[in-house]
Scaffold this motif. Structure first.
Motif, PDB file in Angstrom:
ATOM      1  N   UNK A  78      29.192  16.423  80.631  1.00 41.34           N
ATOM      2  CA  UNK A  78      30.023  16.027  79.500  1.00 41.34           C
ATOM      3  C   UNK A  78      30.266  17.187  78.539  1.00 41.34           C
ATOM      4  N   UNK A  79      30.165  18.410  79.051  1.00 39.53           N
ATOM      5  CA  UNK A  79      30.511  19.562  78.223  1.00 39.53           C
ATOM      6  C   UNK A  79      32.035  19.662  78.077  1.00 39.53           C
ATOM      7  N   UNK A  80      32.455  20.425  77.095  1.00 41.76           N
ATOM      8  CA  UNK A  80      33.874  20.715  76.904  1.00 41.76           C
ATOM      9  C   UNK A  80      34.227  21.980  77.670  1.00 41.76           C
ATOM     10  N   UNK A  81      35.271  21.907  78.487  1.00 44.27           N
ATOM     11  CA  UNK A  81      35.648  23.021  79.348  1.00 44.27           C
ATOM     12  C   UNK A  81      37.068  23.485  79.043  1.00 44.27           C
ATOM     13  N   UNK A  82      37.280  24.784  79.127  1.00 43.42           N
ATOM     14  CA  UNK A  82      38.631  25.352  79.161  1.00 43.42           C
ATOM     15  C   UNK A  82      39.223  25.071  80.533  1.00 43.42           C
ATOM     16  N   UNK A  83      40.499  24.666  80.580  1.00 45.85           N
ATOM     17  CA  UNK A  83      41.067  24.352  81.888  1.00 45.85           C
ATOM     18  C   UNK A  83      42.511  24.816  82.009  1.00 45.85           C
ATOM     19  N   UNK A  84      42.915  24.986  83.263  1.00 47.85           N
ATOM     20  CA  UNK A  84      44.318  25.166  83.616  1.00 47.85           C
ATOM     21  C   UNK A  84      44.651  24.174  84.730  1.00 47.85           C
ATOM     22  N   UNK A  85      45.926  23.889  84.878  1.00 47.38           N
ATOM     23  CA  UNK A  85      46.391  23.023  85.972  1.00 47.38           C
ATOM     24  C   UNK A  85      47.829  23.410  86.289  1.00 47.38           C
ATOM     25  N   UNK A  86      48.232  23.222  87.552  1.00 51.23           N
ATOM     26  CA  UNK A  86      49.626  23.480  87.923  1.00 51.23           C
ATOM     27  C   UNK A  86      50.069  22.511  89.010  1.00 51.23           C
ATOM     28  N   UNK A  87      51.373  22.298  89.088  1.00 49.76           N
ATOM     29  CA  UNK A  87      51.994  21.552  90.181  1.00 49.76           C
ATOM     30  C   UNK A  87      53.440  22.013  90.321  1.00 49.76           C
ATOM     31  N   UNK A  88      54.013  21.843  91.527  1.00 47.64           N
ATOM     32  CA  UNK A  88      55.443  22.106  91.693  1.00 47.64           C
ATOM     33  C   UNK A  88      56.182  20.899  92.265  1.00 47.64           C
ATOM     34  N   UNK A  89      55.456  19.798  92.493  1.00 45.09           N
ATOM     35  CA  UNK A  89      56.126  18.609  93.045  1.00 45.09           C
ATOM     36  C   UNK A  89      55.664  17.324  92.353  1.00 45.09           C
ATOM     37  N   UNK A 141      46.263  30.065  90.494  1.00 50.20           N
ATOM     38  CA  UNK A 141      46.044  30.879  89.298  1.00 50.20           C
ATOM     39  C   UNK A 141      45.351  32.179  89.665  1.00 50.20           C
ATOM     40  N   UNK A 142      45.861  33.287  89.095  1.00 44.18           N
ATOM     41  CA  UNK A 142      45.311  34.617  89.375  1.00 44.18           C
ATOM     42  C   UNK A 142      44.570  35.124  88.140  1.00 44.18           C
ATOM     43  N   UNK A 143      43.256  35.254  88.261  1.00 47.99           N
ATOM     44  CA  UNK A 143      42.423  35.710  87.152  1.00 47.99           C
ATOM     45  C   UNK A 143      42.543  37.221  86.997  1.00 47.99           C
ATOM     46  N   UNK A 144      42.683  37.672  85.759  1.00 46.34           N
ATOM     47  CA  UNK A 144      42.761  39.097  85.475  1.00 46.34           C
ATOM     48  C   UNK A 144      41.361  39.706  85.387  1.00 46.34           C
ATOM     49  N   UNK A 145      41.164  40.833  85.992  1.00 48.60           N
ATOM     50  CA  UNK A 145      39.891  41.533  85.929  1.00 48.60           C
ATOM     51  C   UNK A 145      39.536  41.817  84.470  1.00 48.60           C
ATOM     52  N   UNK A 146      38.329  41.445  84.063  1.00 51.74           N
ATOM     53  CA  UNK A 146      37.882  41.675  82.698  1.00 51.74           C
ATOM     54  C   UNK A 146      38.171  40.540  81.741  1.00 51.74           C
ATOM     55  N   UNK A 147      38.747  39.436  82.225  1.00 55.13           N
ATOM     56  CA  UNK A 147      39.002  38.295  81.354  1.00 55.13           C
ATOM     57  C   UNK A 147      37.702  37.797  80.737  1.00 55.13           C
ATOM     58  N   UNK A 148      37.778  37.394  79.473  1.00 62.89           N
ATOM     59  CA  UNK A 148      36.595  36.915  78.758  1.00 62.89           C
ATOM     60  C   UNK A 148      36.215  35.491  79.156  1.00 62.89           C
ATOM     61  N   UNK A 208      33.249  25.661  76.868  1.00 69.65           N
ATOM     62  CA  UNK A 208      33.534  26.170  75.528  1.00 69.65           C
ATOM     63  C   UNK A 208      32.395  25.730  74.612  1.00 69.65           C
ATOM     64  N   UNK A 209      31.745  26.684  73.978  1.00 73.44           N
ATOM     65  CA  UNK A 209      30.608  26.364  73.113  1.00 73.44           C
ATOM     66  C   UNK A 209      30.480  27.427  72.032  1.00 73.44           C
ATOM     67  N   UNK A 210      30.192  26.999  70.783  1.00 69.95           N
ATOM     68  CA  UNK A 210      29.996  25.616  70.336  1.00 69.95           C
ATOM     69  C   UNK A 210      31.322  24.899  70.149  1.00 69.95           C
ATOM     70  N   UNK A 211      31.255  23.589  69.874  1.00 67.16           N
ATOM     71  CA  UNK A 211      32.429  22.797  69.554  1.00 67.16           C
ATOM     72  C   UNK A 211      32.388  22.415  68.078  1.00 67.16           C
ATOM     73  N   UNK A 212      33.459  21.845  67.587  1.00 70.50           N
ATOM     74  CA  UNK A 212      33.584  21.528  66.168  1.00 70.50           C
ATOM     75  C   UNK A 212      32.651  20.402  65.743  1.00 70.50           C
ATOM     76  N   UNK A 266      41.979  32.699  73.152  1.00 72.13           N
ATOM     77  CA  UNK A 266      41.081  33.266  72.153  1.00 72.13           C
ATOM     78  C   UNK A 266      40.204  32.179  71.561  1.00 72.13           C
ATOM     79  N   UNK A 267      38.922  32.448  71.424  1.00 72.02           N
ATOM     80  CA  UNK A 267      37.985  31.503  70.795  1.00 72.02           C
ATOM     81  C   UNK A 267      37.705  31.993  69.386  1.00 72.02           C
ATOM     82  N   UNK A 268      38.258  31.290  68.404  1.00 69.67           N
ATOM     83  CA  UNK A 268      38.176  31.701  66.999  1.00 69.67           C
ATOM     84  C   UNK A 268      38.660  33.140  66.819  1.00 69.67           C
ATOM     85  N   UNK A 269      39.660  33.506  67.594  1.00 68.68           N
ATOM     86  CA  UNK A 269      40.155  34.887  67.561  1.00 68.68           C
ATOM     87  C   UNK A 269      41.546  34.936  68.174  1.00 68.68           C
ATOM     88  N   UNK A 270      42.173  36.087  68.061  1.00 67.55           N
ATOM     89  CA  UNK A 270      43.481  36.275  68.696  1.00 67.55           C
ATOM     90  C   UNK A 270      43.339  36.155  70.209  1.00 67.55           C
TER      91      UNK A 270
END
Length: 246
Positions: A63-74, A89-96, A103-107, A134-138
């Motif tokens: 029951x943690x809060x997670x960052x997510x992505x999703x895609x579809x074309x149909x 999805x293609x992850x960039x080398x060095x992504x934070x 995502x932690x902590x939460x509000x 960005x988490x509390x940041x740009x």
């Protein structure tokens, strides 16, 4: 949610408060941004990207809060997946952060707000859609959805949506949305989506100067304010849930 009218769009920026709740495997909570091209046939050819935060025990086993992505074309029928659970999805080398990470902590409703800033932008030369976080940041780059995943979205989006959604199945009550509180002009404890901006075809930030359609499926459980603010566009949303049985 708020949904733009049909048009031509190349990117979006927004900052979302992040919350967490203990829920069961029959429930799901999502706060997100949708980038959509519905194509000539809404029922079969919708291309979509979705980015945000979710609490989804069935997917993650917690029951943690997670960052997510999703895609579809149909239209979500046979293509696409959450995060990196299928090729896409293609992850960039060095992504934070990697899609699916906690995502932690939460509000805290009565304390500090934790925020994620999401930027989605189509690269003009390739048609790829780049994701920034960005988490509390740009926001900094996470990765991209290649143009060849899509049939129509590689050219442009025709609509942008942002807000919250919840799901309950097997007789479970619907879970909270946002902070778990309905938005009110008398309180600042509802969840916020703020600093709402567009990205133009050349990748430059532009004011959010378009009209939207506000959709509330069950306004006794969940509500959303109009977009307001002079120097920055903002809206509040959410609610306690529990009044709809799935």
């Amino acid at each position: 949610m708020h949904q733009t009218y049909e048009g031509t769009y190349f990117g979006f920026v927004a900052t979302l408060d992040v919350y967490g709740f203990e829920i069961n495997y029959s429930q799901r909570i999502i706060s997100s941004v949708w980038i959509v091209n519905r194509g000539p046939n809404d029922n079969l050819e919708e291309n979509a990207i979705r980015i945000g935060w979710q609490v989804f025990p069935e997917l993650y086993g917690d029951s943690h809060t997670h960052f997510f992505t999703y895609w579809t074309r149909d239209s979500y029928r046979t293509t696409g997946c959450y995060n990196m659970r299928c090729p896409g999805f293609q992850l960039t080398l060095g992504s934070k952060i990697t899609p699916g990470d906690v995502i932690s902590p939460v509000s805290d409703v009565d304390g500090a707000r934790q925020k994620i800033t999401i930027k989605v932008s189509r690269e003009k030369s390739t048609g790829d859609w780049w994701i920034y976080y960005g988490f509390n940041s740009a926001p900094t780059v996470v990765g991209y959805f290649p143009a060849n995943l899509f049939t129509n979205l590689s050219e442009k989006a025709t609509s942008i949506l942002f807000g919250g959604s919840v799901l309950a199945v097997d007789g479970a009550s619907t879970p909270p949305m946002g902070s778990g509180l309905l938005p009110s002009i008398l309180s600042d404890k509802a969840a916020s989506i703020e600093d709402i901006l567009l990205v133009d075809e050349d990748g430059k930030i532009a004011p959010f100067d378009v009209k939207t359609i506000k959709d509330e499926t069950s306004d006794l459980c969940y509500a959303m304010t109009p977009i307001f603010g002079e120097s920055t566009s903002r809206c509040l949303y959410g609610g306690p849930g529990g009044c709809v049985v799935g």
